[in-house]
Design an enzyme around this catalytic site. Structure first.
Site, PDB file in Angstrom:
ATOM      1  N   GLU A 150       0.820  -1.218   0.000  1.00 38.19           N
ATOM      2  CA  GLU A 150       0.000   0.000   0.000  1.00 38.19           C
ATOM      3  C   GLU A 150       0.855   1.270   0.000  1.00 38.19           C
ATOM      4  O   GLU A 150       0.348   2.365  -0.217  1.00 38.19           O
ATOM      5  CB  GLU A 150      -0.893   0.014   1.257  1.00 38.19           C
ATOM      6  N   TRP A 192       1.407  -7.292  26.295  1.00 43.87           N
ATOM      7  CA  TRP A 192       1.790  -7.691  24.945  1.00 43.87           C
ATOM      8  C   TRP A 192       3.218  -8.238  24.900  1.00 43.87           C
ATOM      9  O   TRP A 192       4.122  -7.671  25.509  1.00 43.87           O
ATOM     10  CB  TRP A 192       1.732  -6.495  23.997  1.00 43.87           C
TER      11      TRP A 192
HETATM   12  P1  ADP Z   1       1.919  -8.556   2.173  1.00 41.97           P
HETATM   13  O1  ADP Z   1       1.322  -8.677   0.857  1.00 41.97           O
HETATM   14  O2  ADP Z   1       2.463  -9.792   2.816  1.00 41.97           O
HETATM   15  O3  ADP Z   1       1.227  -7.640   3.121  1.00 41.97           O
HETATM   16  P2  ADP Z   1       3.823  -6.536   1.946  1.00 41.97           P
HETATM   17  O4  ADP Z   1       5.146  -6.556   1.344  1.00 41.97           O
HETATM   18  O5  ADP Z   1       2.861  -5.492   1.552  1.00 41.97           O
HETATM   19  O6  ADP Z   1       3.255  -7.895   1.692  1.00 41.97           O
HETATM   20  O7  ADP Z   1       3.990  -6.616   3.492  1.00 41.97           O
HETATM   21  C1  ADP Z   1       4.086  -5.478   4.236  1.00 41.97           C
HETATM   22  C2  ADP Z   1       4.287  -5.839   5.664  1.00 41.97           C
HETATM   23  O8  ADP Z   1       5.547  -6.486   5.847  1.00 41.97           O
HETATM   24  C3  ADP Z   1       4.332  -4.641   6.566  1.00 41.97           C
HETATM   25  O9  ADP Z   1       3.034  -4.209   6.896  1.00 41.97           O
HETATM   26  C4  ADP Z   1       5.114  -5.186   7.746  1.00 41.97           C
HETATM   27  O10 ADP Z   1       4.276  -5.938   8.611  1.00 41.97           O
HETATM   28  C5  ADP Z   1       6.090  -6.138   7.107  1.00 41.97           C
HETATM   29  N1  ADP Z   1       7.384  -5.485   6.904  1.00 41.97           N
HETATM   30  C6  ADP Z   1       7.861  -4.899   5.790  1.00 41.97           C
HETATM   31  N2  ADP Z   1       9.113  -4.444   5.959  1.00 41.97           N
HETATM   32  C7  ADP Z   1       9.444  -4.725   7.246  1.00 41.97           C
HETATM   33  C8  ADP Z   1      10.609  -4.492   8.056  1.00 41.97           C
HETATM   34  N3  ADP Z   1      11.684  -3.890   7.583  1.00 41.97           N
HETATM   35  N4  ADP Z   1      10.564  -4.906   9.327  1.00 41.97           N
HETATM   36  C9  ADP Z   1       9.474  -5.526   9.826  1.00 41.97           C
HETATM   37  N5  ADP Z   1       8.362  -5.779   9.124  1.00 41.97           N
HETATM   38  C10 ADP Z   1       8.333  -5.387   7.841  1.00 41.97           C
END
Ligand code: ADP
Length: 535
Positions: free
Chosen positions: A325, A438
């Protein structure tokens, strides 16, 4: 000031005009091929002409089922170039999801790689709007019962190499489309515009973000079917940067080989790719001294991995965060100028966080009592807005939950330190609630992966009659290494409060992963459940 629309064709026109000698090195099914931006520019115009002749309308969607290679790059420009939309489809999704996505987007055509074509053969009769399939092959067309199948090279051959992109495109027109890999329900579509794509390219290029430049040779390992390979192909073409496209079913050996032979300076991918590359570098010797950044995002980069790259291989590491997004670049983890002299451990700790917001975006972190304090402790959901953040899902009611009052609710819970650096604690749905408090599965995972015997680790919750939920660690050991539950828990003990310690450690062969290489917690929870039911 003049009002100039920010348009995708201008990016490739710049490469054609100013960098016609720079190269795209593309690995396809039949080997490695080299093209100049001059050639890619001409081929893209031929393709754009053919798409126009075929009748792809303004705003029409055209799907791709393809790896990272030059033809996919040509589609990235030819489709927006005629006012249509390049809809990149994740080839690793289930066939049901792929059918859903293509029908939901109402794709007019599909461009598909030779080795992915069997997928099309399995589902073509369920596709409601697709009028033709173009197979991106170097050789013969497969023998098939699928109707209206063309070969890419044959198809573009009589397209006009001096085709002019229409001059009435506007910057808010849709240009790209990508569906999130769904963890629950059907995937959700995000539409990128010309404007969002160009601004995101500039965002990637800024010196304090990824600092992409014409001087670089970039190898995006993150697939072009996943958030436009994090926007790297657009930004690199804009700058005239050499691009190395690793192609179908690449291995760590192929990646390491390209880094050495093409002197790659920047490469980008998810942590699981870098774990595999480190294994390869350990097993065999490569010259990786050209690398000036291994960009890592998609999941948290474990601190141990950052250290290994930098201390063992002298390769700078760059941790970034974003999502489909957000185009995806949202934050980049760099030390501030006055933090360079901090003790080493503190520096690594900071850089394992997700970093600060890139210029152009705004953020809010909202907890139970409103915006949280920047004290590195209080947790809240990260909200984002800005010109490359989506404002809705494509024809989908679920947008109402995610896009509220002009802000994207990311579903990621984070803390913010006094420097404004965010640390993603968990996805809202993966946080473990134990006795009303949490527990961050991500923190435990990172600590576990710093253990010398641990190759991969993931932490999920199990229901608990007393505490509601309790953490359980699932651990994959390095080949030839041994450890025990007690030893692993002893390793964690000094780092966490007692109630954070996992109730159990389950040793596994492999942790289930999503189509883009992230831990698939839903499947892991099922495995853990089955593990206890067996006992
Ligand atoms: P999906 O389709 O699985 O949602 P995305 O690539 O859009 O694929 O995923 C985004 C999510 O990945 C984010 O909302 C977050 O939870 C996680 N994410 C992305 N980059 C990082 C990072 N550097 N560290 C931790 N979590 C991450």
């Amino acid at each position: 000031m003049m009002k100039g629309d920010l348009l995708i064709p201008s990016l490739i026109e710049r490469a054609e005009k100013f960098f016609p000698k720079k190269e795209v090195i593309s690995r396809t099914g039949s080997g490695v091929q080299r093209f100049t931006y001059g050639e890619i520019g001409r081929r893209t115009r031929q393709l754009a002409d053919k798409l126009t002749q075929f009748g792809i309308p303004r705003g029409g969607r055209v799907g791709t089922l393809a790896w990272n290679h030059h033809r996919h790059l040509e589609l990235y420009f030819a489709l927006p170039g005629i006012g249509a939309v390049v809809h990149t489809i994740n080839i690793r999704l289930s066939p049901e999801h792929i059918v859903y996505i293509i029908n939901h987007a109402e794709d007019e055509m599909i461009f598909v790689d030779e080795d992915v074509f069997p997928l099309v053969e399995a589902v073509y009769d369920k596709l409601k709007t697709v009028k033709a399939f173009v197979v991106m092959t170097d050789g013969e067309l497969p023998d098939t019962k699928v109707p209206n199948v063309y070969s890419y090279e044959e198809w573009i051959k009589d397209g006009d190499p001096s085709f002019q992109y229409p001059d009435d495109l506007t910057e808010d027109m849709p240009a790209g489309m990508c569906f999130t890999s769904a963890t629950t329900g059907n995937p959700k579509g995000v539409v990128y515009t010309h404007r969002s794509t160009v601004l995101h390219s500039m965002g990637l290029s800024m010196a304090d973000s990824v600092a992409l430049s014409e001087y670089d040779t970039i190898m995006p390992v993150v697939p072009m079917f996943h958030v436009n390979a994090w926007g790297m192909p657009y930004a690199s073409t804009m700058l005239g940067t050499n691009q190395v496209m690793p192609g179908p079913r690449f291995t760590p050996e192929i990646l390491a080989g390209f880094i050495e032979s093409e002197k790659v300076t920047i490469t980008a991918g998810v942590p699981t790719i870098w774990m595999a590359l480190l294994k390869e570098l350990e097993a065999k010797s490569y010259d990786v001294s050209s690398l000036r950044a291994v960009v890592c995002g998609g999941s948290a980069a474990p601190m141990g991995m950052i250290k290994t790259f930098e201390q063992t291989y002298n390769v700078p590491f760059l941790h970034a965060y974003g999502m489909t997004e957000t185009s995806p670049l949202a934050t980049v983890s760099r030390l501030k100028s006055y933090e360079l002299d901090l003790p080493e451990e503190e520096r690594f700790k900071k850089r394992a966080k997700q970093g600060i917001l890139v210029p152009g975006l705004e953020m809010k972190v909202v907890g139970g009592g409103g915006e949280v304090a920047w004290n590195d402790e209080d947790m809240g959901e990260l909200l984002l807005r800005g010109p490359w953040i989506a404002d809705d899902y494509y024809k989908d009611d679920r947008g109402e939950e995610a896009f509220v009052d002009g802000w994207l609710h990311t579903g990621d819970v984070c803390t913010v330190d006094e420097e404004g650096v965010i640390k993603i604690v968990d996805r809202t749905k993966d946080l473990i609630k134990s006795g009303g408090e949490w527990i961050s599965s991500v923190d435990l995972e990172n600590a576990l992966m710093a253990h010398e015997a641990v190759f991969e680790a993931s932490v999920v919750s199990i229901p608990d009659p007393e505490w509601q939920e309790r953490p359980v660690a699932c651990v994959v050991l390095h080949e030839g290494k041994m450890s025990t539950k007690e030893e692993i828990l002893d390793f964690l003990r000094p780092q966490f409060a007692k109630w954070w310690l996992p109730d159990d450690v389950i040793f596994m062969e492999e942790i289930p992963k999503t189509s883009v290489g992230k831990f698939l917690k839903r499947a892991l929870r099922d495995q853990v459940k089955a593990h206890y039911e067996k006992q």
